[in-house]
Design a protein around this motif. Sequence first.
Motif, PDB file in Angstrom:
ATOM      1  N   THR A  46      41.491  28.339  43.653  1.00 54.09           N
ATOM      2  CA  THR A  46      41.373  30.059  43.453  1.00 54.09           C
ATOM      3  C   THR A  46      41.302  30.660  42.749  1.00 54.09           C
ATOM      4  O   THR A  46      42.126  29.986  41.670  1.00 54.09           O
ATOM      5  CB  THR A  46      42.962  30.646  44.250  1.00 54.09           C
ATOM      6  OG1 THR A  46      43.626  30.279  45.507  1.00 54.09           O
ATOM      7  CG2 THR A  46      43.066  31.574  43.548  1.00 54.09           C
ATOM      8  N   GLU A  47      40.106  30.671  41.855  1.00 56.60           N
ATOM      9  CA  GLU A  47      39.577  31.782  40.437  1.00 56.60           C
ATOM     10  C   GLU A  47      40.745  32.410  40.044  1.00 56.60           C
ATOM     11  O   GLU A  47      41.394  33.269  40.924  1.00 56.60           O
ATOM     12  CB  GLU A  47      38.222  32.078  40.444  1.00 56.60           C
ATOM     13  CG  GLU A  47      37.287  32.186  39.305  1.00 56.60           C
ATOM     14  CD  GLU A  47      36.377  32.645  39.524  1.00 56.60           C
ATOM     15  OE1 GLU A  47      35.845  33.428  38.448  1.00 56.60           O
ATOM     16  OE2 GLU A  47      35.569  32.561  40.056  1.00 56.60           O
ATOM     17  N   VAL A  48      41.141  32.479  39.057  1.00 54.05           N
ATOM     18  CA  VAL A  48      42.512  33.281  38.091  1.00 54.05           C
ATOM     19  C   VAL A  48      40.643  34.031  37.408  1.00 54.05           C
ATOM     20  O   VAL A  48      40.565  33.097  36.759  1.00 54.05           O
ATOM     21  CB  VAL A  48      42.998  32.359  37.773  1.00 54.05           C
ATOM     22  CG1 VAL A  48      44.159  33.159  37.157  1.00 54.05           C
ATOM     23  CG2 VAL A  48      43.715  31.373  38.452  1.00 54.05           C
ATOM     24  N   GLU A  50      41.782  37.178  34.577  1.00 52.26           N
ATOM     25  CA  GLU A  50      42.839  37.965  33.233  1.00 52.26           C
ATOM     26  C   GLU A  50      42.247  39.453  33.272  1.00 52.26           C
ATOM     27  O   GLU A  50      41.369  39.787  32.866  1.00 52.26           O
ATOM     28  CB  GLU A  50      42.998  37.648  31.901  1.00 52.26           C
ATOM     29  CG  GLU A  50      43.315  37.555  30.753  1.00 52.26           C
ATOM     30  CD  GLU A  50      43.052  37.348  29.585  1.00 52.26           C
ATOM     31  OE1 GLU A  50      44.454  38.046  28.907  1.00 52.26           O
ATOM     32  OE2 GLU A  50      42.583  36.652  28.842  1.00 52.26           O
ATOM     33  N   HIS A  57      47.236  36.837  34.061  1.00 52.65           N
ATOM     34  CA  HIS A  57      46.878  36.254  35.347  1.00 52.65           C
ATOM     35  C   HIS A  57      46.646  36.493  36.655  1.00 52.65           C
ATOM     36  O   HIS A  57      48.013  36.804  36.934  1.00 52.65           O
ATOM     37  CB  HIS A  57      47.246  35.344  34.650  1.00 52.65           C
ATOM     38  CG  HIS A  57      45.729  34.690  33.369  1.00 52.65           C
ATOM     39  ND1 HIS A  57      46.419  34.955  32.151  1.00 52.65           N
ATOM     40  CD2 HIS A  57      44.951  34.469  32.708  1.00 52.65           C
ATOM     41  CE1 HIS A  57      45.985  34.552  31.057  1.00 52.65           C
ATOM     42  NE2 HIS A  57      45.022  33.778  31.560  1.00 52.65           N
ATOM     43  N   LEU A  58      45.252  36.235  37.230  1.00 54.04           N
ATOM     44  CA  LEU A  58      46.024  37.013  38.635  1.00 54.04           C
ATOM     45  C   LEU A  58      44.320  36.417  39.633  1.00 54.04           C
ATOM     46  O   LEU A  58      43.543  35.813  39.084  1.00 54.04           O
ATOM     47  CB  LEU A  58      45.861  38.602  38.670  1.00 54.04           C
ATOM     48  CG  LEU A  58      45.044  39.533  38.693  1.00 54.04           C
ATOM     49  CD1 LEU A  58      45.020  40.851  39.676  1.00 54.04           C
ATOM     50  CD2 LEU A  58      44.756  39.947  36.911  1.00 54.04           C
ATOM     51  N   PRO A  59      44.990  36.050  40.742  1.00 56.48           N
ATOM     52  CA  PRO A  59      43.812  36.157  41.323  1.00 56.48           C
ATOM     53  C   PRO A  59      42.475  36.687  41.732  1.00 56.48           C
ATOM     54  O   PRO A  59      43.251  37.749  41.343  1.00 56.48           O
ATOM     55  CB  PRO A  59      44.358  35.729  42.431  1.00 56.48           C
ATOM     56  CG  PRO A  59      46.032  35.709  42.657  1.00 56.48           C
ATOM     57  CD  PRO A  59      46.242  36.163  41.331  1.00 56.48           C
ATOM     58  N   ARG A  60      41.132  36.372  41.620  1.00 60.12           N
ATOM     59  CA  ARG A  60      39.996  37.394  42.158  1.00 60.12           C
ATOM     60  C   ARG A  60      40.406  38.002  42.466  1.00 60.12           C
ATOM     61  O   ARG A  60      39.793  39.310  43.130  1.00 60.12           O
ATOM     62  CB  ARG A  60      38.700  36.835  41.819  1.00 60.12           C
ATOM     63  CG  ARG A  60      37.118  37.552  41.700  1.00 60.12           C
ATOM     64  CD  ARG A  60      36.079  36.848  41.703  1.00 60.12           C
ATOM     65  NE  ARG A  60      35.740  35.821  40.098  1.00 60.12           N
ATOM     66  CZ  ARG A  60      35.509  36.769  39.170  1.00 60.12           C
ATOM     67  NH1 ARG A  60      34.923  38.215  39.065  1.00 60.12           N
ATOM     68  NH2 ARG A  60      34.814  36.780  38.429  1.00 60.12           N
ATOM     69  N   ASP A  62      43.189  40.160  43.877  1.00 59.04           N
ATOM     70  CA  ASP A  62      43.928  40.106  44.060  1.00 59.04           C
ATOM     71  C   ASP A  62      43.372  41.964  43.165  1.00 59.04           C
ATOM     72  O   ASP A  62      43.499  42.819  42.553  1.00 59.04           O
ATOM     73  CB  ASP A  62      45.274  40.215  43.740  1.00 59.04           C
ATOM     74  CG  ASP A  62      45.509  38.964  44.672  1.00 59.04           C
ATOM     75  OD1 ASP A  62      45.177  39.874  46.052  1.00 59.04           O
ATOM     76  OD2 ASP A  62      46.214  38.089  44.643  1.00 59.04           O
ATOM     77  N   CYS A  72      44.561  44.506  36.769  1.00 59.75           N
ATOM     78  CA  CYS A  72      45.402  43.748  37.673  1.00 59.75           C
ATOM     79  C   CYS A  72      46.102  45.511  38.578  1.00 59.75           C
ATOM     80  O   CYS A  72      46.512  45.193  39.540  1.00 59.75           O
ATOM     81  CB  CYS A  72      46.885  43.452  36.538  1.00 59.75           C
ATOM     82  SG  CYS A  72      47.498  44.957  35.557  1.00 59.75           S
TER      83      CYS A  72
END
Length: 82
Positions: A46-48, A50, A57-60, A62, A72
């Motif tokens: 999973t690409e993270v 910022e 930091h969250l998954p792309r 989301d 975010c």
Amino acid sequence: MKYLIVLVVVLVGIWFWRNNRRAALREKAQSRAAAKPVAGPHQHATEVVECAVCSLHLPRIDALPGGRGMYCSEAHRRQAEK
């Protein structure tokens, strides 16, 4: 002569025991290999990304894309693009 026969019987018994042990170890290794998930082309990391405002930091998947980066939440996107 009887000692020779006893020796042959013991050696044959050891030979059978070792062959059965090897077969059991081989089956155990095969079952372990089958149980382990193998990383393949269908499994992607999973690409993270910022958040441009709060540095979360969250998954792309989301993240919300914006003109100046990824965010975010909708509130942070609006805050950064004013």
